[in-house]
Design a protein around this motif. Structure first.
Motif, PDB file in Angstrom:
ATOM      1  N   GLN A  17       0.911   4.283  -2.860  1.00 30.57           N
ATOM      2  CA  GLN A  17       0.693   5.489  -2.375  1.00 30.57           C
ATOM      3  C   GLN A  17       1.786   6.579  -3.037  1.00 30.57           C
ATOM      4  O   GLN A  17       1.720   7.619  -3.534  1.00 30.57           O
ATOM      5  CB  GLN A  17       0.403   5.824  -1.135  1.00 30.57           C
ATOM      6  CG  GLN A  17      -0.760   5.141  -0.475  1.00 30.57           C
ATOM      7  CD  GLN A  17      -2.058   6.225  -1.069  1.00 30.57           C
ATOM      8  OE1 GLN A  17      -2.342   6.392  -2.087  1.00 30.57           O
ATOM      9  NE2 GLN A  17      -2.714   6.859   0.048  1.00 30.57           N
ATOM     10  N   TYR A  59       0.801  -1.153  -0.025  1.00 33.89           N
ATOM     11  CA  TYR A  59       0.005   0.018  -0.165  1.00 33.89           C
ATOM     12  C   TYR A  59       0.833   1.332  -0.051  1.00 33.89           C
ATOM     13  O   TYR A  59       0.573   2.224  -0.892  1.00 33.89           O
ATOM     14  CB  TYR A  59      -0.882  -0.086   1.036  1.00 33.89           C
ATOM     15  CG  TYR A  59      -1.670   1.333   1.308  1.00 33.89           C
ATOM     16  CD1 TYR A  59      -2.930   1.425   0.528  1.00 33.89           C
ATOM     17  CD2 TYR A  59      -1.342   2.236   2.324  1.00 33.89           C
ATOM     18  CE1 TYR A  59      -3.655   2.331   0.536  1.00 33.89           C
ATOM     19  CE2 TYR A  59      -2.301   3.444   2.398  1.00 33.89           C
ATOM     20  CZ  TYR A  59      -3.392   3.741   1.656  1.00 33.89           C
ATOM     21  OH  TYR A  59      -4.060   4.631   1.747  1.00 33.89           O
ATOM     22  N   ASN A  76       1.458   6.942  -6.625  1.00 34.68           N
ATOM     23  CA  ASN A  76       0.666   7.968  -6.754  1.00 34.68           C
ATOM     24  C   ASN A  76       1.131   9.228  -6.619  1.00 34.68           C
ATOM     25  O   ASN A  76       0.595  10.313  -7.267  1.00 34.68           O
ATOM     26  CB  ASN A  76      -0.748   7.498  -6.210  1.00 34.68           C
ATOM     27  CG  ASN A  76      -2.092   8.335  -6.604  1.00 34.68           C
ATOM     28  OD1 ASN A  76      -2.347   8.070  -7.874  1.00 34.68           O
ATOM     29  ND2 ASN A  76      -2.535   8.926  -5.770  1.00 34.68           N
TER      30      ASN A  76
END
Length: 302
Positions: A181, A177, A184
């Motif tokens: 992130q 995760y 992103n």
């Protein structure tokens, strides 16, 4: 054909001794770092299958988490010298190393890039983490590092760390995760458009991005979707040829590199053999497998 593992870890013993002197219980905070293959190069070299080479980077024992800015810079400098010496002394096995940076001292970090990476035949890029000092790696304070590395054409190795603000961190899912992130964030900051020569190698096959690529396509902009494809990724997911095929489908034949996270993942010597088997089991051509095992690395660093 050598198989070049682009994401393998060490813990330079002199650096470790300095960190233990600062905090005698430091390895109790990170028990997985007690693995002798990280520090004992004789054992490390014997553990590798024949025909394998490794690009070595340090484990996430980051000085800025423990000491002030000047001491962090000194520790990173000496650790980088130690990694470079490992490469020099074992060139047939370690074709290159990856440098550490003091993230609480950005001016010193930029100097270390100039002094230890530019023109070096041993240190070819830097390892950054998804967060540093509780801030995302895309915090404005860290952008000069991205700009500098793009300017000199040196890759970034992007490795996950836990977000310490979360109370439910776990090694199975949390790092994936955090990687997603961070990817992103890099895309949202438009770094690939601001710095067209930027090269980022993402650990663990690009984490969640290949599986959720259509969500990216339809929820974000076409420009963002294209930017996600600019990342390079490794194969360090402990096997799973179908997942590796998915990563290659998204990132492309020339953006997937053999990487294992060795010596972690599968005791006692790491997952190198399992990941090699997974790549060989992928439903791709022999030429594409050569790209993963060696050609993409050679092209990336040409």
């Amino acid at each position: 054909m050598p198989m070049i593992d682009v994401f393998a870890h060490v813990l330079p013993p002199k650096f470790l001794a300095k960190m233990v002197a600062i905090n005698p219980k430091i390895l109790d905070q990170f028990p997985y770092m007690k693995n002798p293959l990280l520090t004992d190069m004789a054992k490390h070299l014997v553990s590798l299958p024949a025909g394998h080479q490794q690009v070595i980077s340090a484990v996430n024992l980051n000085p800025e988490d423990f000491v002030d800015s000047e001491q962090a810079a000194d520790l990173c400098r000496s650790a980088n010298e130690e990694i470079a010496a490992m490469v020099q002394n074992n060139r047939a096995i370690f074709p290159a190393g990856v440098a550490m940076l003091p993230m609480n001292n950005i001016p010193a970090a930029l100097r270390l890039i100039d002094e230890q990476i530019v023109g070096s035949h041993e240190l070819v890029g830097v390892q950054l983490f998804t967060q540093a000092l509780g801030k995302p790696i895309t915090d404005a304070a860290y952008e000069p590092i991205f700009a500098k590395l793009a300017a000199i054409g040196a890759p970034i190795w992007l490795h996950p760390v836990f977000d310490t603000a979360k109370t439910d961190n776990n090694i199975t899912f949390s790092w994936e995760y955090e990687l997603t992130q961070a990817m992103n964030g890099i895309v949202a900051a438009k770094y690939f458009r601001k710095y067209p020569t930027l090269k980022v190698i993402v650990h663990h096959a690009g984490a969640m991005v290949p599986f959720f690529s259509e969500r990216i396509k339809y929820i974000q902009s076409a420009e963002n979707y294209a930017d996600f494809k600019a990342f390079y990724v490794d194969t360090a997911i402990l096997g799973n040829p179908k997942a590796l095929e998915l990563a290659m489908d998204f990132f492309g034949n020339d953006h997937v590199l053999f990487g294992t996270d060795s010596p972690f993942g599968i005791p006692p010597v790491g997952p190198t053999a399992i990941i090699e088997q997974a790549v060989n089991a992928m439903r791709i051509t022999a030429s594409q497998k050569r790209q993963i095992f060696s050609d993409n690395w050679q092209q990336l660093t040409a």
